[in-house]
Design an enzyme around this catalytic site. Structure first.
Site, PDB file in Angstrom:
ATOM      1  N   SER A  15      -2.685  -7.839   2.974  1.00  0.00           N
ATOM      2  CA  SER A  15      -3.001  -7.698   4.404  1.00  0.00           C
ATOM      3  C   SER A  15      -3.326  -9.060   5.000  1.00  0.00           C
ATOM      4  O   SER A  15      -2.934  -9.384   6.122  1.00  0.00           O
ATOM      5  CB  SER A  15      -4.181  -6.751   4.601  1.00  0.00           C
ATOM      6  OG  SER A  15      -3.879  -5.480   4.099  1.00  0.00           O
ATOM      7  N   ARG A  56      -1.831  -6.110  -8.162  1.00  0.00           N
ATOM      8  CA  ARG A  56      -0.751  -7.101  -8.006  1.00  0.00           C
ATOM      9  C   ARG A  56      -0.824  -8.108  -9.154  1.00  0.00           C
ATOM     10  O   ARG A  56      -0.829  -7.734 -10.294  1.00  0.00           O
ATOM     11  CB  ARG A  56      -0.866  -7.803  -6.647  1.00  0.00           C
ATOM     12  CG  ARG A  56      -0.356  -6.965  -5.486  1.00  0.00           C
ATOM     13  CD  ARG A  56      -0.748  -7.570  -4.192  1.00  0.00           C
ATOM     14  NE  ARG A  56      -2.190  -7.862  -4.230  1.00  0.00           N
ATOM     15  CZ  ARG A  56      -2.927  -8.182  -3.204  1.00  0.00           C
ATOM     16  NH1 ARG A  56      -2.390  -8.286  -2.035  1.00  0.00           N
ATOM     17  NH2 ARG A  56      -4.213  -8.408  -3.328  1.00  0.00           N
ATOM     18  N   HIS A  85       0.848  -1.208   0.000  1.00  0.00           N
ATOM     19  CA  HIS A  85       0.000   0.000   0.000  1.00  0.00           C
ATOM     20  C   HIS A  85       0.881   1.255   0.000  1.00  0.00           C
ATOM     21  O   HIS A  85       0.620   2.211  -0.730  1.00  0.00           O
ATOM     22  CB  HIS A  85      -0.887   0.054   1.260  1.00  0.00           C
ATOM     23  CG  HIS A  85      -1.930  -1.019   1.359  1.00  0.00           C
ATOM     24  ND1 HIS A  85      -2.004  -1.886   2.414  1.00  0.00           N
ATOM     25  CD2 HIS A  85      -2.954  -1.363   0.529  1.00  0.00           C
ATOM     26  CE1 HIS A  85      -3.041  -2.714   2.247  1.00  0.00           C
ATOM     27  NE2 HIS A  85      -3.621  -2.415   1.102  1.00  0.00           N
ATOM     28  N   LYS A 129     -17.689  -7.070   7.438  1.00  0.00           N
ATOM     29  CA  LYS A 129     -16.364  -7.651   7.671  1.00  0.00           C
ATOM     30  C   LYS A 129     -16.022  -7.522   9.140  1.00  0.00           C
ATOM     31  O   LYS A 129     -16.448  -6.584   9.805  1.00  0.00           O
ATOM     32  CB  LYS A 129     -15.305  -6.904   6.848  1.00  0.00           C
ATOM     33  CG  LYS A 129     -15.130  -7.431   5.444  1.00  0.00           C
ATOM     34  CD  LYS A 129     -13.852  -6.865   4.832  1.00  0.00           C
ATOM     35  CE  LYS A 129     -13.684  -7.319   3.378  1.00  0.00           C
ATOM     36  NZ  LYS A 129     -12.502  -6.708   2.747  1.00  0.00           N
TER      37      LYS A 129
HETATM   38  O1  PNS Z   1      -8.955  -3.024   0.401  1.00  0.00           O
HETATM   39  P1  PNS Z   1     -10.181  -3.582  -0.275  1.00  0.00           P
HETATM   40  O2  PNS Z   1     -10.980  -4.387   0.723  1.00  0.00           O
HETATM   41  O3  PNS Z   1      -9.857  -4.356  -1.512  1.00  0.00           O
HETATM   42  O4  PNS Z   1     -11.080  -2.314  -0.716  1.00  0.00           O
HETATM   43  C1  PNS Z   1     -12.326  -2.483  -1.356  1.00  0.00           C
HETATM   44  C2  PNS Z   1     -13.077  -1.149  -1.502  1.00  0.00           C
HETATM   45  C3  PNS Z   1     -13.184  -0.438  -0.189  1.00  0.00           C
HETATM   46  C4  PNS Z   1     -12.314  -0.249  -2.473  1.00  0.00           C
HETATM   47  C5  PNS Z   1     -14.483  -1.462  -2.092  1.00  0.00           C
HETATM   48  O5  PNS Z   1     -15.082  -2.494  -1.378  1.00  0.00           O
HETATM   49  C6  PNS Z   1     -15.441  -0.250  -2.093  1.00  0.00           C
HETATM   50  O6  PNS Z   1     -15.210   0.727  -2.759  1.00  0.00           O
HETATM   51  N1  PNS Z   1     -16.525  -0.352  -1.294  1.00  0.00           N
HETATM   52  C7  PNS Z   1     -17.522   0.690  -1.150  1.00  0.00           C
HETATM   53  C8  PNS Z   1     -18.847   0.319  -1.826  1.00  0.00           C
HETATM   54  C9  PNS Z   1     -18.706   0.542  -3.315  1.00  0.00           C
HETATM   55  O7  PNS Z   1     -18.744   1.658  -3.774  1.00  0.00           O
HETATM   56  N2  PNS Z   1     -18.483  -0.559  -4.081  1.00  0.00           N
HETATM   57  C10 PNS Z   1     -18.156  -0.534  -5.503  1.00  0.00           C
HETATM   58  C11 PNS Z   1     -19.333  -0.457  -6.426  1.00  0.00           C
HETATM   59  S1  PNS Z   1     -20.670  -1.490  -6.026  1.00  0.00           S
END
Ligand code: PNS
Length: 165
Positions: free
Chosen positions: A130, A92, A19, A43
């Site tokens: 993570s 990645r 990150h 989560k």
């Molecule tokens: O670190 P992560 O868990 O891969 O991050 C995922 C994240 C936070 C980027 C994603 O889950 C997100 O943007 N969630 C908010 C809800 C949303 O807008 N989802 C995408 C379109 S449905």
């Protein structure tokens, strides 16, 4: 002057050097980066939201162009509220691609003014996530050099390998 504000969203449970590399490189492209932690009721993170915010604030305390924040709901709505039209994500291996592509397309369907920008991870962080960091740390593995020192300390505390610190 119009500032280029980008959002770097994620769970950051916890932040890794992967990150960190994306963040440093994004700062070379954008004027300001908002690191936005998703508040996800579905989560069960290892670190509470408050713990993650406080670690990130400590790590980036000298970075004037970084803001630490949290959000719930849709990412694109959050971005609009922050006055940002760019979302940065790290990529990645191949395994990330499908999920990221799907998410970028859904975000684009919901709001065509928000652009998703992907930065490839450095080969050094190709294999870390993570999740795998937590797994190694949980079993007492040495993860020094893969996460910022404060994250390493907090992981040791969480898993009882550093009692009294
Ligand atoms: O670190 P992560 O868990 O891969 O991050 C995922 C994240 C936070 C980027 C994603 O889950 C997100 O943007 N969630 C908010 C809800 C949303 O807008 N989802 C995408 C379109 S449905």
């Amino acid at each position: 002057m119009n500032q280029r504000v980008a959002i770097y969203p994620g769970t950051f449970d916890p932040l890794t050097n992967g990150h960190l590399s994306i963040i440093k490189r994004a700062l070379k492209i954008f004027d300001k980066l908002v690191i936005a932690i998703l508040i996800n009721p579905h989560k069960s993170p290892l670190f509470t939201l408050e713990e993650r915010i406080s670690m990130l604030k400590e790590i980036f305390k000298n970075e004037v162009n970084i803001e630490i924040d949290s959000f719930n709901g849709l990412l694109i709505d959050y971005a609009v509220n922050k006055g940002a039209n760019i979302v940065v994500r790290g990529l990645r291996a191949l395994s990330d691609f499908e999920y990221e592509f799907q998410m970028a397309l859904m975000n684009r369907k919901l709001n065509r003014d928000i652009q998703s920008v992907f930065l490839m991870t450095d080969y050094k962080w190709f294999y870390i996530s993570s999740t795998i960091i937590k797994e190694a740390a949980r079993c007492g593995g040495d993860i020094k050099g893969l996460v910022p020192p404060i994250v390493n300390e907090k992981l040791k505390q969480k898993f009882g390998f550093n009692k009294g610190v």
